[in-house]
Design an enzyme around this catalytic site. Structure first.
Site, PDB file in Angstrom:
ATOM      1  N   ASN A   1       0.814  -1.227   0.000  1.00  8.08           N
ATOM      2  CA  ASN A   1       0.000   0.000   0.000  1.00  8.08           C
ATOM      3  C   ASN A   1       0.848   1.279   0.000  1.00  8.08           C
ATOM      4  O   ASN A   1       0.410   2.313  -0.491  1.00  8.08           O
ATOM      5  CB  ASN A   1      -1.023  -0.008   1.151  1.00  8.08           C
ATOM      6  CG  ASN A   1      -0.394  -0.083   2.518  1.00  8.08           C
ATOM      7  OD1 ASN A   1       0.773  -0.444   2.655  1.00  8.08           O
ATOM      8  ND2 ASN A   1      -1.155   0.240   3.549  1.00  8.08           N
TER       9      ASN A   1
ATOM     10  N   GLU B   1       4.417  -3.354  12.529  1.00  5.35           N
ATOM     11  CA  GLU B   1       3.386  -2.321  12.320  1.00  5.35           C
ATOM     12  C   GLU B   1       2.223  -3.042  11.636  1.00  5.35           C
ATOM     13  O   GLU B   1       2.292  -3.358  10.454  1.00  5.35           O
ATOM     14  CB  GLU B   1       3.981  -1.196  11.462  1.00  5.35           C
ATOM     15  CG  GLU B   1       3.275   0.121  11.654  1.00  5.35           C
ATOM     16  CD  GLU B   1       2.287   0.406  10.561  1.00  5.35           C
ATOM     17  OE1 GLU B   1       1.091   0.100  10.774  1.00  5.35           O
ATOM     18  OE2 GLU B   1       2.699   0.906   9.497  1.00  5.35           O
ATOM     19  N   LEU B   2       1.168  -3.341  12.406  1.00  2.43           N
ATOM     20  CA  LEU B   2       0.160  -4.311  11.955  1.00  2.43           C
ATOM     21  C   LEU B   2      -1.204  -3.641  11.713  1.00  2.43           C
ATOM     22  O   LEU B   2      -1.283  -2.442  11.529  1.00  2.43           O
ATOM     23  CB  LEU B   2       0.086  -5.443  12.987  1.00  2.43           C
ATOM     24  CG  LEU B   2       1.444  -6.098  13.307  1.00  2.43           C
ATOM     25  CD1 LEU B   2       1.316  -7.168  14.368  1.00  2.43           C
ATOM     26  CD2 LEU B   2       2.102  -6.664  12.046  1.00  2.43           C
TER      27      LEU B   2
ATOM     28  N   CYS C   1      -3.380   1.341   6.917  1.00  2.00           N
ATOM     29  CA  CYS C   1      -3.622   0.747   8.242  1.00  2.00           C
ATOM     30  C   CYS C   1      -4.230   1.766   9.191  1.00  2.00           C
ATOM     31  O   CYS C   1      -4.914   1.396  10.139  1.00  2.00           O
ATOM     32  CB  CYS C   1      -2.317   0.263   8.859  1.00  2.00           C
ATOM     33  SG  CYS C   1      -1.460  -0.893   7.821  1.00  2.00           S
TER      34      CYS C   1
ATOM     35  N   GLU D   1     -10.881  -4.941   9.363  1.00  2.00           N
ATOM     36  CA  GLU D   1     -10.396  -3.836   8.533  1.00  2.00           C
ATOM     37  C   GLU D   1     -10.967  -3.997   7.121  1.00  2.00           C
ATOM     38  O   GLU D   1     -10.692  -4.999   6.464  1.00  2.00           O
ATOM     39  CB  GLU D   1      -8.878  -3.956   8.438  1.00  2.00           C
ATOM     40  CG  GLU D   1      -8.124  -2.780   8.931  1.00  2.00           C
ATOM     41  CD  GLU D   1      -6.613  -2.975   8.767  1.00  2.00           C
ATOM     42  OE1 GLU D   1      -5.930  -1.967   8.695  1.00  2.00           O
ATOM     43  OE2 GLU D   1      -6.120  -4.115   8.710  1.00  2.00           O
TER      44      GLU D   1
ATOM     45  N   GLU E   1       8.033   3.737  14.593  1.00  2.00           N
ATOM     46  CA  GLU E   1       8.827   4.157  13.435  1.00  2.00           C
ATOM     47  C   GLU E   1       8.820   5.677  13.384  1.00  2.00           C
ATOM     48  O   GLU E   1       7.926   6.328  13.938  1.00  2.00           O
ATOM     49  CB  GLU E   1       8.235   3.564  12.157  1.00  2.00           C
ATOM     50  CG  GLU E   1       8.301   2.041  12.173  1.00  2.00           C
ATOM     51  CD  GLU E   1       7.930   1.393  10.860  1.00  2.00           C
ATOM     52  OE1 GLU E   1       6.988   1.856  10.207  1.00  2.00           O
ATOM     53  OE2 GLU E   1       8.607   0.410  10.490  1.00  2.00           O
TER      54      GLU E   1
END
Ligand code: SIN
Length: 497
Positions: free
Chosen positions: A166, A264-265, A298, A393, A470
């Protein structure tokens, strides 16, 4: 190949610098070209180009190259590494239009958004080039006489970087730049849907003078590459952005070799609008958060929670904006939403909408037939927690509106998910702003804004949304170990006992 296919030559011909388009993996400074797999244009289904499907042996070769490069790279001064990162940053800006064209071709997002992603990605490289010079340890007061205590910072070592489709540029920049600044070397595995943005970054890294072996890029299917990276005792860290399911799987694979992890989920962001909010600002924020990258982020609003008193005004204004969205190929001027990444993405979006409608939601936006590759942007009212889109999601341009009455109810809905990445809320009440913001169980809180992404601010989630941060100062810590250095016998040197 469909009749809409864009042959490779066409994409190359669109670039000012055609050499940026590589159909090859990068291992130890050598480009390995093989036509094992096709990459398609999500807007047409046509073939964009080919790439090697790297094997376990090639993954081992990349790890070995990164290990060999580690000593000399770590030995460079921080200033030298910073200068190389700044040279890379400069090249990204100089080639931003070409990088955006490659990104739009393989990922689908509109060209203007692709260019914004290139600049966003480059901002991490600049930020961490600057941070490289501030990797300070500490001198700690000793509890006993004649002793000095130091905390020294050292690079973690060889890192595996696995990135999603993405944000094919920015997610690499956000992980690789702090790693290189810290003195680590990298083996990168971009998504097999979007390898060319990563490979173009590899070309520019070479031109910037980043030595061979420091940055390796493996293309192909994830299974063999991922299993080899996670099993290797040489790889000391994994940084991954993607789904919670795959993140947990990778974490399990890393467990036997106890790697440092940054994950990073997934998210399920609530976007909450209180009665006292500025409606125009809230609608603008909802559009930015929900429809950026066609809802394939996300951090995008997955659930829109609106208080009763403002509900109808907000819905009408949002629906008008959504009806005005232009959907089409990312290369077409004026496009605001490009294609979804693949058929599975479209199927999930449609299933969420159908499920919501079957459970009593109402569609308040126009219906358009956009063909098999594009999702129809939609606003649904009457959303309830039993609907699939409340707990999963959607990753698409669907804005389900949940009506609420009280702040407590909004908080329970917002936090009622295993995920904890981002939450947005709009209110003019400053006392509520701090009370509510503090109670949200997320890593990223957005008050009266629809944007949470800047190189300067820590980015990451809690609960099932992942581990680590991050960007910001924290981003570089993820690539550093702290070594405690105990120095004794100083009292004697100073003439003591
Ligand atoms: C993501 O959706 O994974 C990243 C979005 C961002 O960096 O803004």
């Amino acid at each position: 190949m469909t009749t809409h296919a864009i042959p490779t030559a066409d994409l190359r011909a669109r670039l000012r610098d055609p050499d940026l388009f590589r159909e090859a993996a990068l291992i130890d400074g050598a480009w390995l070209s093989r036509a094992d797999m096709e990459v398609t244009d999500p807007a047409t289904g046509g073939t964009l180009g080919q790439m090697p499907d790297c094997t376990a042996a090639e993954t081992e070769a990349a790890i070995a190259a990164a290990e060999r490069a580690m000593g000399p790279w770590k030995a460079r001064t921080h200033l030298e590494r910073a200068d190389l990162l700044l040279a890379w940053h400069r090249l990204m800006l100089d080639h931003a239009d070409d990088l955006a064209s490659i990104l739009t071709a393989e990922q689908g997002k509109p060209l203007a958004e692709a260019k914004a992603e290139i600049l966003y990605g480059a901002s991490f490289v600049r930020w961490f080039a600057e941070e490289a010079r501030r990797i300070n340890g500490a001198v700690i007061p000793s509890p006993v006489p004649g002793k000095m205590l130091l905390a020294m910072k050292e690079p973690v070592g060889v890192c595996a970087i696995i990135t999603p489709w993405n944000f094919p540029n920015a997610m690499i920049a956000r992980k690789v730049a702090p790693g290189l600044a810290a003195g680590c070397t990298m083996v990168i595995k971009p998504s097999d849907f979007t390898p060319y943005s990563a490979l173009a970054l590899g070309v520019l890294a070479e031109r910037a003078g980043i030595p061979k072996g420091v940055l390796n890029i493996l293309t192909g299917r994830p299974e063999a590459i991922g299993a080899t990276l996670t099993a290797s005792p040489v790889v000391r860290k994994l940084s991954f952005t993607g789904s919670t399911r795959v993140g947990a799987l990778l974490a399990g694979q890393c467990a036997p070799t106890l790697k440092k992890l940054s994950l990073e989920l997934g998210g399920n962001a609530p976007f909450i609008v209180f009665d006292d909010a500025d409606v125009d600002a809230a609608v603008e924020g909802a559009m930015a958060s929900k429809f950026r990258n066609g809802g394939q982020t996300c951090v995008c609003a997955n659930r829109v929670l609106v208080q009763s008193g403002i509900h109808d005004r907000f819905v009408a204004a949002l629906a008008a904006k959504v009806d005005a969205l232009k959907v089409g190929a990312g290369t077409k001027p004026g496009t605001m939403i490009g294609p979804m990444i693949n058929a599975a993405a479209i199927a999930k979006i449609e299933a969420h909408v159908e499920d919501a409608l079957a459970r009593g939601a109402t569609r308040v936006t126009r219906r358009r037939d956009l063909g098999a590759r594009f999702a129809d942007p939609v606003v649904l009212t009457g959303a309830t927690p039993d609907m699939r889109l409340a707990s999963e999601e959607t990753f698409g341009p669907v804005a389900p509106i949940f009506r609420f009455e009280t702040e407590d109810e909004a908080l329970a809905l917002a936090n009622g998910t295993p995920f904890g990445l981002a939450a947005y809320f709009y209110t003019a009440d400053m006392s509520r702003a701090f009370r509510f913001g503090a109670a949200l169980e997320v890593g990223l809180v957005a008050l009266n804004t629809g944007a949470v992404s800047h190189a300067e601010a820590p980015f990451g989630g809690v609960k099932a949304s992942g581990l680590g941060r991050e960007g910001a100062r924290e981003g570089i810590e993820e690539y550093l170990e702290t070594k405690a250095f105990h120095i004794g016998g100083l009292a004697r040197i100073a003439g003591g006992a």
